[in-house]
Design a protein around this motif. Sequence first.
Motif, PDB file in Angstrom:
ATOM      1  N   TYR A  43       0.775  -1.029   0.135  1.00 20.32           N
ATOM      2  CA  TYR A  43      -0.693  -0.217   0.193  1.00 20.32           C
ATOM      3  C   TYR A  43       0.536   1.570   0.118  1.00 20.32           C
ATOM      4  CZ  TYR A  43      -3.724  -2.991   1.388  1.00 20.32           C
ATOM      5  OH  TYR A  43      -5.027  -3.372   1.184  1.00 20.32           O
ATOM      6  N   PHE A  44       1.611   1.433   1.131  1.00 17.41           N
ATOM      7  CA  PHE A  44       2.828   2.542   0.551  1.00 17.41           C
ATOM      8  C   PHE A  44       3.397   2.511  -0.130  1.00 17.41           C
ATOM      9  CE2 PHE A  44       0.694   2.398   4.800  1.00 17.41           C
ATOM     10  CZ  PHE A  44       0.284   4.434   5.099  1.00 17.41           C
ATOM     11  N   LEU A  47       2.226   4.471  -2.678  1.00 17.34           N
ATOM     12  CA  LEU A  47       2.507   6.380  -2.644  1.00 17.34           C
ATOM     13  C   LEU A  47       3.181   6.731  -2.713  1.00 17.34           C
ATOM     14  CD1 LEU A  47       0.330   6.235   0.782  1.00 17.34           C
ATOM     15  CD2 LEU A  47      -0.508   6.944  -1.673  1.00 17.34           C
ATOM     16  N   LEU A  85      -3.589   8.233   0.307  1.00 15.76           N
ATOM     17  CA  LEU A  85      -3.127   8.263   1.872  1.00 15.76           C
ATOM     18  C   LEU A  85      -4.226   7.292   3.480  1.00 15.76           C
ATOM     19  CD1 LEU A  85      -0.400   7.974   4.056  1.00 15.76           C
ATOM     20  CD2 LEU A  85      -1.498  10.589   4.681  1.00 15.76           C
ATOM     21  N   ILE A  88      -6.312   4.237   2.799  1.00 12.10           N
ATOM     22  CA  ILE A  88      -5.052   3.310   2.445  1.00 12.10           C
ATOM     23  C   ILE A  88      -4.470   3.087   4.196  1.00 12.10           C
ATOM     24  CG2 ILE A  88      -2.284   2.344   2.801  1.00 12.10           C
ATOM     25  CD1 ILE A  88      -2.551   3.943   0.126  1.00 12.10           C
ATOM     26  N   CYS A  92      -6.191  -0.668   6.134  1.00 10.23           N
ATOM     27  CA  CYS A  92      -4.616  -1.071   6.984  1.00 10.23           C
ATOM     28  C   CYS A  92      -5.972  -1.546   8.403  1.00 10.23           C
ATOM     29  CB  CYS A  92      -3.567  -0.607   7.111  1.00 10.23           C
ATOM     30  SG  CYS A  92      -2.697  -0.163   5.476  1.00 10.23           S
ATOM     31  N   VAL A 263       1.197   2.760  11.729  1.00  9.59           N
ATOM     32  CA  VAL A 263       0.637   3.569  10.358  1.00  9.59           C
ATOM     33  C   VAL A 263      -0.869   4.987  11.354  1.00  9.59           C
ATOM     34  CG1 VAL A 263      -0.891   2.891   9.003  1.00  9.59           C
ATOM     35  CG2 VAL A 263       0.531   1.618   9.150  1.00  9.59           C
ATOM     36  N   SER A 270       1.490  13.375   9.135  1.00  9.52           N
ATOM     37  CA  SER A 270       1.813  13.675   7.304  1.00  9.52           C
ATOM     38  C   SER A 270       0.204  14.657   7.208  1.00  9.52           C
ATOM     39  CB  SER A 270       1.206  12.509   6.711  1.00  9.52           C
ATOM     40  OG  SER A 270       1.674  11.577   6.991  1.00  9.52           O
ATOM     41  N   ILE A 299       7.047   3.401   4.791  1.00 11.05           N
ATOM     42  CA  ILE A 299       6.943   4.540   5.139  1.00 11.05           C
ATOM     43  C   ILE A 299       8.223   5.607   5.610  1.00 11.05           C
ATOM     44  CG2 ILE A 299       5.748   5.289   7.420  1.00 11.05           C
ATOM     45  CD1 ILE A 299       3.678   2.830   6.905  1.00 11.05           C
ATOM     46  N   LEU A 302       8.714   7.914   2.633  1.00  9.89           N
ATOM     47  CA  LEU A 302       7.759   8.954   2.631  1.00  9.89           C
ATOM     48  C   LEU A 302       7.831   9.637   3.730  1.00  9.89           C
ATOM     49  CD1 LEU A 302       4.468   6.726   1.733  1.00  9.89           C
ATOM     50  CD2 LEU A 302       5.281   8.412  -0.006  1.00  9.89           C
TER      51      LEU A 302
END
Length: 410
Positions: A43-44, A47, A85, A88, A92, A263, A270, A299, A302
């Motif tokens: 998933y991440f 991104l 985001l 996601i 999760c 997460v 963010s 992660i 990012l």
Amino acid sequence: MPATDNQSSFLNRISIRRNQVSSMEHDQENENIELFSKHVVDYFADLLPSHTSSTTNADPSSTSLESPAPDLHPDLLSICWFQNLLDIFLCCEAEFKAAVVMGRDPLHFGKPPLDRLIPELLDRAVKALDVCNAVSSGLDLTRQWQKLAQIAVSSLEQKPIGEGQVRRARKALNNLLTSMMLDDRDGNYHGKGTDRSWSFGRRGGGGASKNDRTGGSFRPLSCSVAKSWSAAKQVQAMSSNLVAPKAAEQTGLASPVYIMSTVMVFVMWSLVAAIPCQERTGLQTHLNVPRQLEWAKPITVLQEKIGEEWKKKEKRGAAGVLDEIKKMEKLAKSLVEFADSFNFPLEEEKVVEVAEMVAELAEVCQKMEEGLPALQLQVREVFHRIVRSRSEILDVVDQNGKASLPPVLY
């Protein structure tokens, strides 16, 4: 054969069968945890700016409960990127509950290390609710900025551009930039207004009593968030006790609890970095994801990229790292410079230059007009999902508490 031998043989078979069932359940649990961890990576990774879809090499037999499946790979920190985001996060969260909560024997939550980690997760969720409220207020403010920018666009799209249109655009843009440049470190954040009831019922160690929950949702308490409330400190509080599981715990339920906590903190961090929120001083130092863990690699990448943008934000005194906000601020400054030096009639070269800036600002306004309401709805969905999941976990914790009580003798 004596009866005792038959009985012993029967008990041995029962014992072997129980061990086999226990081993199968343990293997299934490890498989679910591994699958959850893998999905977090996938998933991440979606991104990341230099995205190469990890799903192309994924095991076709491994499917998640919900798939974000973004149609596009938007620019980093754009409104669309944040929509992905939050999608996601919801995925999760759903998979975490499937792996850890659903069908779980409540007694598991009363044993180490879950007896400590679950209350910490519940308390972290309460703090996330406050952050969601702060972000929602920040989105309201951002929508006001978009309206001011739209006034300037409408004025400067007139042909020919006259002094009246320029004065109207200058006033709107000056109001926009003044609002953007208010230093939230000095407590001048526009979006905070009066004190609001944000926090929700909590029980020692992060729980909440049954009286604090009505109809599956939380009843706000009468306490208010003070004007000194800090989004940065709230994120810091969420991450202060976030510690990676010990080596012996990395194959058990402690691992997915830690992953979901990380997460949650990353998503809230963010959002606070991107959207104007009350008091964000030192936000960059309030999140530390361990690099050595495989699932955390995208992660951490990012986090580094958002941290770089945050450094620029703090240096410029800008409003946030949301891509559309940055573009709006840059174009507004350029158009104010034009308005300050405006002379009628405009030279043809200047007309073309201004028209390009106005068209670009109009495009930003359009993206914000379409994206901000949808993003705000997603923030609300995240809020309600956290509330609902927290309530479900509390139900399991309550069941464990009742199971551990001694029987009542009449």
